[in-house]
Design a protein around this motif. Structure first.
Motif, PDB file in Angstrom:
ATOM      1  N   ALA A  80       0.813  -1.222   0.000  1.00 53.75           N
ATOM      2  CA  ALA A  80       0.000   0.000   0.000  1.00 53.75           C
ATOM      3  C   ALA A  80       0.843   1.267   0.000  1.00 53.75           C
ATOM      4  CB  ALA A  80      -1.024   0.034   1.136  1.00 53.75           C
ATOM      5  N   GLU A  81       2.161   1.119   0.099  1.00 53.28           N
ATOM      6  CA  GLU A  81       3.064   2.280   0.028  1.00 53.28           C
ATOM      7  C   GLU A  81       4.437   1.768  -0.397  1.00 53.28           C
ATOM      8  OE1 GLU A  81       3.162   3.829   4.017  1.00 53.28           O
ATOM      9  OE2 GLU A  81       4.221   2.095   4.810  1.00 53.28           O
ATOM     10  N   PRO A  82       5.257   2.625  -0.968  1.00 48.12           N
ATOM     11  CA  PRO A  82       6.590   2.172  -1.384  1.00 48.12           C
ATOM     12  C   PRO A  82       7.457   1.844  -0.168  1.00 48.12           C
ATOM     13  CG  PRO A  82       6.035   4.316  -2.363  1.00 48.12           C
ATOM     14  CD  PRO A  82       5.031   4.033  -1.301  1.00 48.12           C
ATOM     15  N   TRP A  83       8.268   0.820  -0.314  1.00 50.37           N
ATOM     16  CA  TRP A  83       9.239   0.478   0.743  1.00 50.37           C
ATOM     17  C   TRP A  83      10.437  -0.169   0.085  1.00 50.37           C
ATOM     18  CZ3 TRP A  83       8.827  -4.895   3.090  1.00 50.37           C
ATOM     19  CH2 TRP A  83       7.911  -5.700   2.408  1.00 50.37           C
ATOM     20  N   SER A  84      11.598   0.128   0.608  1.00 50.29           N
ATOM     21  CA  SER A  84      12.841  -0.301  -0.040  1.00 50.29           C
ATOM     22  C   SER A  84      13.247  -1.704   0.410  1.00 50.29           C
ATOM     23  CB  SER A  84      13.944   0.693   0.305  1.00 50.29           C
ATOM     24  OG  SER A  84      14.109   0.728   1.714  1.00 50.29           O
ATOM     25  N   GLU A  85      14.209  -2.283  -0.302  1.00 53.39           N
ATOM     26  CA  GLU A  85      14.780  -3.576   0.104  1.00 53.39           C
ATOM     27  C   GLU A  85      15.381  -3.480   1.503  1.00 53.39           C
ATOM     28  OE1 GLU A  85      14.762  -6.666  -0.954  1.00 53.39           O
ATOM     29  OE2 GLU A  85      13.600  -6.081  -2.700  1.00 53.39           O
ATOM     30  N   GLU A  86      15.993  -2.343   1.790  1.00 54.47           N
ATOM     31  CA  GLU A  86      16.621  -2.160   3.105  1.00 54.47           C
ATOM     32  C   GLU A  86      15.561  -2.164   4.198  1.00 54.47           C
ATOM     33  OE1 GLU A  86      17.183  -0.327   0.419  1.00 54.47           O
ATOM     34  OE2 GLU A  86      19.280  -0.790  -0.041  1.00 54.47           O
ATOM     35  N   MET A  87      14.400  -1.578   3.866  1.00 45.41           N
ATOM     36  CA  MET A  87      13.292  -1.576   4.831  1.00 45.41           C
ATOM     37  C   MET A  87      12.799  -3.009   5.043  1.00 45.41           C
ATOM     38  SD  MET A  87      11.337   0.555   6.599  1.00 45.41           S
ATOM     39  CE  MET A  87      10.872   2.151   5.937  1.00 45.41           C
ATOM     40  N   ARG A  88      12.797  -3.783   3.969  1.00 47.00           N
ATOM     41  CA  ARG A  88      12.396  -5.193   4.094  1.00 47.00           C
ATOM     42  C   ARG A  88      13.333  -5.923   5.077  1.00 47.00           C
ATOM     43  NH1 ARG A  88      10.376  -8.923  -0.096  1.00 47.00           N
ATOM     44  NH2 ARG A  88      11.474  -7.804  -1.717  1.00 47.00           N
ATOM     45  N   ASN A  89      14.650  -5.713   4.890  1.00 50.54           N
ATOM     46  CA  ASN A  89      15.615  -6.376   5.773  1.00 50.54           C
ATOM     47  C   ASN A  89      15.375  -6.010   7.234  1.00 50.54           C
ATOM     48  OD1 ASN A  89      16.731  -7.414   3.496  1.00 50.54           O
ATOM     49  ND2 ASN A  89      18.348  -5.865   3.336  1.00 50.54           N
ATOM     50  N   GLU A  90      15.138  -4.721   7.428  1.00 48.20           N
ATOM     51  CA  GLU A  90      14.904  -4.208   8.785  1.00 48.20           C
ATOM     52  C   GLU A  90      13.659  -4.878   9.406  1.00 48.20           C
ATOM     53  OE1 GLU A  90      16.782  -1.543   9.963  1.00 48.20           O
ATOM     54  OE2 GLU A  90      15.657  -1.171  11.810  1.00 48.20           O
ATOM     55  N   ILE A  91      12.593  -4.949   8.625  1.00 50.34           N
ATOM     56  CA  ILE A  91      11.339  -5.541   9.120  1.00 50.34           C
ATOM     57  C   ILE A  91      11.531  -7.040   9.400  1.00 50.34           C
ATOM     58  CG2 ILE A  91       8.980  -6.185   8.431  1.00 50.34           C
ATOM     59  CD1 ILE A  91       8.724  -3.474   7.070  1.00 50.34           C
ATOM     60  N   GLU A  92      12.216  -7.710   8.491  1.00 51.96           N
ATOM     61  CA  GLU A  92      12.412  -9.155   8.682  1.00 51.96           C
ATOM     62  C   GLU A  92      13.225  -9.431   9.948  1.00 51.96           C
ATOM     63  OE1 GLU A  92      13.976 -10.734   4.942  1.00 51.96           O
ATOM     64  OE2 GLU A  92      11.890 -11.123   4.303  1.00 51.96           O
ATOM     65  N   ARG A  93      14.204  -8.588  10.160  1.00 53.77           N
ATOM     66  CA  ARG A  93      15.059  -8.755  11.334  1.00 53.77           C
ATOM     67  C   ARG A  93      14.271  -8.454  12.618  1.00 53.77           C
ATOM     68  NH1 ARG A  93      17.965  -5.555  14.267  1.00 53.77           N
ATOM     69  NH2 ARG A  93      17.587  -3.688  13.048  1.00 53.77           N
ATOM     70  N   LYS A  94      13.567  -7.322  12.614  1.00 54.92           N
ATOM     71  CA  LYS A  94      12.857  -6.908  13.834  1.00 54.92           C
ATOM     72  C   LYS A  94      11.689  -7.825  14.175  1.00 54.92           C
ATOM     73  CE  LYS A  94      13.835  -2.194  14.821  1.00 54.92           C
ATOM     74  NZ  LYS A  94      13.787  -0.836  14.332  1.00 54.92           N
ATOM     75  N   LEU A  95      10.988  -8.313  13.152  1.00 58.38           N
ATOM     76  CA  LEU A  95       9.780  -9.096  13.419  1.00 58.38           C
ATOM     77  C   LEU A  95       9.990 -10.601  13.290  1.00 58.38           C
ATOM     78  CD1 LEU A  95       8.579  -6.158  12.482  1.00 58.38           C
ATOM     79  CD2 LEU A  95       6.448  -7.420  12.667  1.00 58.38           C
ATOM     80  N   ASN A  96      11.177 -10.977  12.849  1.00 56.78           N
ATOM     81  CA  ASN A  96      11.491 -12.398  12.755  1.00 56.78           C
ATOM     82  C   ASN A  96      10.497 -13.123  11.846  1.00 56.78           C
ATOM     83  OD1 ASN A  96      12.869 -14.740  13.346  1.00 56.78           O
ATOM     84  ND2 ASN A  96      11.593 -15.210  15.127  1.00 56.78           N
ATOM     85  N   LEU A  97      10.333 -12.632  10.638  1.00 59.19           N
ATOM     86  CA  LEU A  97       9.434 -13.258   9.669  1.00 59.19           C
ATOM     87  C   LEU A  97       9.959 -13.005   8.259  1.00 59.19           C
ATOM     88  CD1 LEU A  97       8.109 -10.452   8.691  1.00 59.19           C
ATOM     89  CD2 LEU A  97       6.301 -10.939  10.287  1.00 59.19           C
ATOM     90  N   THR A  98       9.318 -13.644   7.275  1.00 59.95           N
ATOM     91  CA  THR A  98       9.654 -13.397   5.877  1.00 59.95           C
ATOM     92  C   THR A  98       8.666 -12.354   5.358  1.00 59.95           C
ATOM     93  OG1 THR A  98      10.466 -15.633   5.571  1.00 59.95           O
ATOM     94  CG2 THR A  98       9.772 -14.468   3.590  1.00 59.95           C
ATOM     95  N   ALA A  99       9.196 -11.271   4.782  1.00 58.28           N
ATOM     96  CA  ALA A  99       8.326 -10.171   4.352  1.00 58.28           C
ATOM     97  C   ALA A  99       8.181 -10.159   2.832  1.00 58.28           C
ATOM     98  CB  ALA A  99       8.913  -8.842   4.822  1.00 58.28           C
ATOM     99  N   VAL A 100       6.949 -10.164   2.347  1.00 54.63           N
ATOM    100  CA  VAL A 100       6.728 -10.054   0.900  1.00 54.63           C
ATOM    101  C   VAL A 100       5.920  -8.790   0.589  1.00 54.63           C
ATOM    102  CG1 VAL A 100       6.774 -12.569   0.582  1.00 54.63           C
ATOM    103  CG2 VAL A 100       4.590 -11.388   0.746  1.00 54.63           C
TER     104      VAL A 100
END
Ligand code: DLL
Length: 433
Positions: free
Chosen positions: A211-231
């Motif tokens: 629903a909004e733009p997000w970068s690959e780096e933001m994906r890494n950050e989210i995956e690390r913080k939330l301990n999940l795979t982000a798509v």
């Protein structure tokens, strides 16, 4: 898991035959039922019978946001109101909202496409989906909801907001999938931390964010913080809502477009010329199955490119790359084109910086001035001034080196930048006033 094996893995030839047939039917129908389209077709000197191959789509006129505004609220509907069972609207930061409608069949198509999308993102019948997209006129909440029910998963219709309660629900109800905007997801992470609840201990496996733009780096950050795979999931109200395209969790590299329902093109935003696969430009969609609100060559203003390479997941549907920004979000700072996502990438690569930022643009004595406000961790602010100044100059230098624009960097205290419940506001452009 592939939800709709037949359509999602169909050989290209068969798929293109279906697209052409559906495109021809759509052209016929909008010409017959929507005065706006008939007029536009006539002005372009084209009739539905001129569509003999898929590339003939280029003969059709574009539709823009402005066209939808001028036909507010129901002027673009192709069926009488008694066939419309649902209405949504996109908020639109400027001007009138865009109103869209769905027949019962459209709602069903949407649910199927969302079931497909959720499955591509890792969901199965056995999953519990914590759906933090907003319910209401925004298409995110109900879009995910219907898709989740269609596939037989359990959905927690929590909507956006009331963040502390969401964390308790996540702890107690054991959701395995999280659906939310990436910016709200980071806010959830932050609040969980304040409450002493660790995402590492929660049962989440996948997050389906968009629903909004997000970068690959933001994906890494989210995956690390939330301990999940982000798509990444993409869509827009005018075309459907969420579910227009989705990344598969196997590759996480580009979003498969539901091409049996939407024909995608990339055009040069300045000339309108259609561009080949691989070129970066504006994404344009024609819906070929929608009844209530069909769109012909709708200019999304989203910038991306299309990759036709086969994917490891087995889907034959082409992939669009992550949206890097919108033609109308692009900032021109002293002549240099800058997308907020480029700045985001630089910030996310910098140690000590939190994923909360805002760009402020001013004009001082006829010169554009870009200020990047970004939060640093609690720790940094208890330190002395010098390291903060060093960090500011380092970020400014990296921005200059990678994007070529001079920015003033202002580190701010934790939690000073407004948190979003839905889509984040990344840019404050004071020049327009
Ligand atoms: O944002 C639909 C949606 C809901 C998509 C939930 C994904 C998840 P609108 O409110 O009409 O619809 O906004 C559409 O949002 O043209 C893009 O500019 C932007 N957008 C949507 N998804 C992505 C994404 C929903 N994954 C507008 N990446 C679109 C980048 C996105 N931008």
């Amino acid at each position: 898991m592939i939800y709709d094996l037949e359509y999602e893995t169909m050989p290209r030839e068969g798929l293109e035959a279906i697209q052409l047939r559906r495109l021809q039917a759509t052209a016929e129908r909008v010409y017959a039922t929507v005065p706006f389209y008939r007029k536009k077709f006539q002005e372009a000197g084209v009739v539905p019978g001129d569509i003999r191959s898929l590339s003939d789509i280029q003969k059709l006129p574009f539709t823009t946001k402005q066209d939808l505004r001028e036909n507010y609220p129901y002027g673009m509907f192709a069926v009488p109101m008694d066939n419309v069972v649902r209405i949504h609207a996109s908020s639109g930061t400027t001007g009138q909202p865009t109103v869209v409608g769905y027949t019962a069949r459209d709602v069903n198509t949407w649910a199927t496409l969302m079931a497909r999308a959720l499955a591509a993102g890792g969901a199965t019948r056995g999953d519990i989906i914590h759906n933090a997209y907003g319910y209401g006129l925004f298409t995110g909440g109900l879009g995910v909801h219907y898709g989740a029910e269609k596939m037989g998963a359990s959905v927690i219709p929590v909507s956006g907001g009331n963040t502390k309660r969401q964390i308790i629900i996540m702890r107690d109800f054991g959701p395995t999938i999280l659906t939310a905007t990436p910016s709200y997801t980071l806010h959830l992470a932050e609040v969980a931390e304040e409450m002493g609840i660790s995402f590492q201990k929660l049962s989440l496996k996948f997050g389906i964010f968009g629903a909004e733009p997000w970068s690959e780096e933001m994906r890494n950050e989210i995956e690390r913080k939330l301990n999940l795979t982000a798509v990444d999931i993409y869509g827009l109200s005018e075309v459907l809502g969420p579910g227009v395209s989705i990344e598969c969790h196997e590759a996480k590299k580009g979003l498969h477009i539901a091409e049996d329902h939407f024909i995608a093109e990339i055009i040069d935003p300045n000339t309108g010329e259609a561009l080949p696969y691989g070129s970066v430009g504006e994404l344009v969609f024609t819906s070929v199955t929608k009844e209530a609100f069909p769109v012909v060559r709708y200019r999304t203003r989203d910038i991306t490119s299309i990759n036709p390479e086969p994917c490891i997941c087995g889907r034959t549907l082409v992939r669009m790359n992550k949206v890097s920004g919108r033609t109308d979000d692009m900032l021109i700072i002293r002549g240099v084109n800058v997308f907020p996502s480029q700045i985001e990438s630089v910030l996310m690569e910098t140690e000590g910086v939190e994923p909360h930022y805002q760009l402020v643009v001013d004009r001082q004595e006829n010169l554009d001035m870009l200020t990047v406000m970004v939060e640093v961790g609690e720790q940094a602010f208890s330190d002395t001034i010098k390291p903060l100044q060093d960090l500011e100059s380092k970020i400014a230098r990296n921005i200059k080196e990678t994007i070529g624009v001079t920015a003033r960097v202002k580190l701010v205290e934790p939690k000073t930048i407004a948190r979003s419940q839905g889509k984040a506001v990344r840019v404050i452009d004071n020049r327009k006033i």
